[in-house]
Write a protein that holds these residues in place. Structure first.
Motif, PDB file in Angstrom:
ATOM      1  N   THR A   1       0.844  -1.193   0.000  1.00 49.44           N
ATOM      2  CA  THR A   1       0.000   0.000   0.000  1.00 49.44           C
ATOM      3  C   THR A   1       0.877   1.239   0.000  1.00 49.44           C
ATOM      4  O   THR A   1       2.047   1.190   0.375  1.00 49.44           O
ATOM      5  CB  THR A   1      -0.922   0.043   1.240  1.00 49.44           C
ATOM      6  OG1 THR A   1      -0.113   0.071   2.419  1.00 49.44           O
ATOM      7  CG2 THR A   1      -1.863  -1.139   1.279  1.00 49.44           C
TER       8      THR A   1
ATOM      9  N   ARG B   1      -1.747  -1.815  -4.027  1.00 51.44           N
ATOM     10  CA  ARG B   1      -1.164  -2.427  -5.225  1.00 51.44           C
ATOM     11  C   ARG B   1      -1.359  -3.936  -5.152  1.00 51.44           C
ATOM     12  O   ARG B   1      -1.111  -4.554  -4.129  1.00 51.44           O
ATOM     13  CB  ARG B   1       0.323  -2.085  -5.319  1.00 51.44           C
ATOM     14  CG  ARG B   1       0.559  -0.593  -5.498  1.00 51.44           C
ATOM     15  CD  ARG B   1       2.032  -0.217  -5.592  1.00 51.44           C
ATOM     16  NE  ARG B   1       2.751  -1.086  -6.504  1.00 51.44           N
ATOM     17  CZ  ARG B   1       3.713  -1.959  -6.116  1.00 51.44           C
ATOM     18  NH1 ARG B   1       4.053  -2.073  -4.870  1.00 51.44           N
ATOM     19  NH2 ARG B   1       4.313  -2.712  -7.021  1.00 51.44           N
TER      20      ARG B   1
ATOM     21  N   GLU C   1      -1.806  -7.782  -7.849  1.00 50.93           N
ATOM     22  CA  GLU C   1      -1.693  -8.373  -9.181  1.00 50.93           C
ATOM     23  C   GLU C   1      -2.395  -9.716  -9.210  1.00 50.93           C
ATOM     24  O   GLU C   1      -2.530 -10.390  -8.198  1.00 50.93           O
ATOM     25  CB  GLU C   1      -0.241  -8.512  -9.621  1.00 50.93           C
ATOM     26  CG  GLU C   1       0.549  -9.558  -8.886  1.00 50.93           C
ATOM     27  CD  GLU C   1       1.995  -9.669  -9.374  1.00 50.93           C
ATOM     28  OE1 GLU C   1       2.469  -8.805 -10.132  1.00 50.93           O
ATOM     29  OE2 GLU C   1       2.655 -10.629  -8.968  1.00 50.93           O
TER      30      GLU C   1
ATOM     31  N   SER D   1      -1.437  -6.190 -13.414  1.00 51.97           N
ATOM     32  CA  SER D   1      -1.373  -5.235 -12.310  1.00 51.97           C
ATOM     33  C   SER D   1      -2.764  -4.658 -12.058  1.00 51.97           C
ATOM     34  O   SER D   1      -3.429  -4.198 -12.994  1.00 51.97           O
ATOM     35  CB  SER D   1      -0.394  -4.117 -12.685  1.00 51.97           C
ATOM     36  OG  SER D   1      -0.545  -3.025 -11.828  1.00 51.97           O
TER      37      SER D   1
ATOM     38  N   ASP E   1      -4.421  -1.968  -9.313  1.00 54.54           N
ATOM     39  CA  ASP E   1      -4.256  -1.063  -8.176  1.00 54.54           C
ATOM     40  C   ASP E   1      -5.607  -0.470  -7.821  1.00 54.54           C
ATOM     41  O   ASP E   1      -6.396  -0.115  -8.696  1.00 54.54           O
ATOM     42  CB  ASP E   1      -3.263   0.053  -8.518  1.00 54.54           C
ATOM     43  CG  ASP E   1      -1.869  -0.478  -8.797  1.00 54.54           C
ATOM     44  OD1 ASP E   1      -1.536  -1.573  -8.295  1.00 54.54           O
ATOM     45  OD2 ASP E   1      -1.116   0.200  -9.517  1.00 54.54           O
TER      46      ASP E   1
END
Length: 124
Positions: free
Chosen positions: A46, A57, A59, A69, A71
């Motif tokens: 984070t 963040r 994935e 990715s 976010d």
């Protein structure tokens, strides 16, 4: 998100499009998450942002593909945390939705009721 269409819309149309947009977002997110069953989801960390938001963040990984990715921009809303935006491989989902809705409004002559129908039918 709706610009001049929003300013010209009646209170009833504003309420209807807000409700339909929340419905569309929730169902689209649920559909996308359902398709992640064969993927590994990892929270990478984070980051506190200058405006008080938090960037989470993460994935998704799946066999034989590069990681995706994802976010999440999170903020405080009425005493709880709310997702303000999601970025997939760096692209804002909010911006994508805004652009798609602008196209739909341009294509339907600026009709908020027609937009509500399209949102409810999952066309966004």
């Amino acid at each position: 998100m709706l610009g001049t269409y929003w300013r010209r819309a009646s209170a009833e149309d504003r309420a209807a499009v807000t409700d339909a947009l929340l419905y569309a977002i929730a169902h689209r997110l649920a559909d996308r998450l359902e398709r992640t069953q064969d993927k590994t989801f990892t929270v990478l960390g984070t980051k506190a942002l200058a405006n008080g938001d938090i960037l989470v963040r993460s994935e998704f990984r799946r066999p034989l593909h590069r990681p995706t990715s994802v976010d999440w921009r999170v903020r405080h809303c009425r005493g709880q945390l709310c997702v303000g935006d999601v970025f997939v491989d760096g692209g804002s989902v909010t911006v994508q939705q805004r652009d798609r809705i602008a196209q739909m409004l341009a294509g339907n002559g600026g009709s908020i009721p027609a937009l509500v129908v399209d949102l409810r039918k999952g066309r966004v």
